[in-house]
Design an enzyme around this catalytic site. Structure first.
Site, PDB file in Angstrom:
ATOM      1  N   HIS A 162      27.425   7.333 -27.533  1.00  0.00           N
ATOM      2  CA  HIS A 162      25.982   7.530 -27.351  1.00  0.00           C
ATOM      3  C   HIS A 162      25.381   6.687 -26.226  1.00  0.00           C
ATOM      4  O   HIS A 162      24.194   6.796 -25.927  1.00  0.00           O
ATOM      5  CB  HIS A 162      25.229   7.299 -28.668  1.00  0.00           C
ATOM      6  CG  HIS A 162      25.086   5.869 -29.061  1.00  0.00           C
ATOM      7  ND1 HIS A 162      23.905   5.176 -28.942  1.00  0.00           N
ATOM      8  CD2 HIS A 162      25.966   4.995 -29.588  1.00  0.00           C
ATOM      9  CE1 HIS A 162      24.058   3.949 -29.389  1.00  0.00           C
ATOM     10  NE2 HIS A 162      25.301   3.801 -29.783  1.00  0.00           N
ATOM     11  N   CYS A 187      19.899  -3.545 -31.960  1.00  0.00           N
ATOM     12  CA  CYS A 187      20.419  -4.015 -33.246  1.00  0.00           C
ATOM     13  C   CYS A 187      19.696  -5.250 -33.759  1.00  0.00           C
ATOM     14  O   CYS A 187      19.820  -5.611 -34.921  1.00  0.00           O
ATOM     15  CB  CYS A 187      21.909  -4.305 -33.132  1.00  0.00           C
ATOM     16  SG  CYS A 187      22.860  -2.837 -32.695  1.00  0.00           S
TER      17      CYS A 187
END
Length: 405
Positions: free
Chosen positions: A206, A329
């Site tokens: 991705h 993240c």
């Protein structure tokens, strides 16, 4: 111009339309390609298996590797876990010491911390101020019990590039396995596995206009490195990662690698020009700092601190731009970036940082628009700041001794 404008390509990229078209063939009934590649008794399974094999060969050729050295996983986080825990647990009789860096991705750091709880010893190297890890520091950290060095190729927050070639030579000379998290470098830097002695290399689809939820791990065959598996079951992927293969995602990743291979130079040239253009415009704003070394930085990441402004406040003020204050993240954390802190950057500057990342679909028009609203927002927010007012009056903020109640 469509709003908001996407400037977070380091977090994820949109699917390339050609990738989406390829994936759809392997999802619906009409194309008759939706089979399970493990089904060896009928044509549906054979077609799916062939598609997986072709994708694996496409990815392997990108790295100049053997197709049997590519293992499919759910993404780079799983690849990092499998590489580090798998290697450590298989070779623990040989040694229990691992070397990594404080600015690695969380999936590497947390894997190392897990191993620490299981009696392994980890050395976390501190990078130099420019984000580069000193080769001398690596050499000094090596012990007789060192079995693995894990260093990311490109840092996901600041875009700094490590000298993988030189580190691989150190590893080879000392008979230490070398793992590289290449998630941010794929498609931006040529990686020829025959020229660098990397034993394990993690990547994800991705980040290169492929689908989410699929990644891979390169596992060297000669000399062979062996891993303890993390996921048990049907023995897929040479027994290293059990689970039914997601054929549509794998063919999507294969297509994404095929595309990036064909347009590599052209795309990186365009992105480099756009980034340089953006940074040149941003420098018209006072008191901004580039949080990486321009001589060792990837084309698509631009991490900038806007002094006297909270990064989160600026992000709220420029809602037409999709940006981040660091890695995706860790975006929910209110703490200053551990990557910037590791470089010795002050907490207030770390709090004022924003990561812009540009990509395949970014245009010059979008950058002009972005600069204009950033400039206006910075002026507005600084006019509300007493610290900025003091700075404008010539007061050195760093010399003030603040009293706290």
């Amino acid at each position: 111009m469509d709003l908001p404008i996407y400037f977070d390509y380091a977090a994820t990229t949109p699917l390339d339309p050609k990738v989406l078209k390829k994936m759809l063939e392997y999802l619906d009934f009409n194309h008759k390609k939706f089979g399970n590649p493990a089904s060896r008794s009928h044509k549906f399974g054979w077609i799916a298996e062939e598609a997986v094999d072709l994708a694996r060969q496409e990815i392997a050729s990108f790295f100049n590797a053997d197709y049997r050295e590519i293992i499919f996983t759910s993404g780079a986080t799983e690849s990092n876990n499998l590489a580090i825990k798998g290697c450590a647990n298989f070779y623990k009789k040989k040694g229990i010491h691992i070397i990594t860096c404080k600015t690695e991705h969380k999936s590497v750091l947390d894997s190392c911390r897990y191993l620490e709880e299981n009696n392994f010893h980890i050395t976390y190297l501190t990078p130099q101020k420019n984000g580069i890890i000193s080769l001398e520091a690596i050499k000094k950290a090596i012990r007789p019990s060192t079995i693995l060095i894990s260093i990311m190729h490109v840092n996901n927050e600041i875009g700094v590039i490590q000298d993988i070639q030189k580190i691989s030579e150190i590893c080879k000379k000392n008979h230490i396995f070398f793992h590289v998290d290449a998630t941010q470098s794929i498609g931006k830097i040529h990686i020829d596995i025959q020229k660098i002695h990397v034993d394990l290399l993690s990547f994800s689809a991705h980040k290169i206009y492929g689908p989410k939820g699929i990644g891979g791990l390169y596992v060297r065959r000669k000399p062979r490195i062996r891993l303890k598996t993390l996921i048990h079951g049907g023995g897929h992927e040479r027994g290293l990662r059990s689970g039914t293969l997601p054929v549509h995602q794998i063919v999507g990743m294969g297509k994404a690698f095929q595309i990036i291979k064909n347009i590599f130079n052209e795309e990186n040239k365009k992105i480099t020009q756009l980034k340089n253009y953006f940074w040149k415009k941003l420098q018209n704003i006072k008191e901004i700092y580039l949080n990486s070394d321009p001589n060792y930085c990837i084309p698509h990441i631009l991490n900038v601190s806007f002094n006297f402004i909270e990064g989160e406040s600026l992000i709220m003020a420029i809602k037409d731009l999709a940006v981040s204050s660091g890695s995706a993240c860790t975006s929910s954390s209110l703490e200053p970036s551990y990557v910037l802190s590791s470089l010795g950057i002050r907490d207030d500057l770390a709090h004022s940082s924003i990561r812009f990342s540009i990509g395949r679909f970014t245009t010059k028009e979008e950058i002009d628009y972005a600069y204009n609203i950033i400039q206006k927002a910075v002026i507005k927010l600084r006019n509300l700041s007493p610290l900025w007012e003091m700075y404008e009056e010539g007061i050195d903020i760093n010399t003030i001794k603040w009293e706290h109640n």
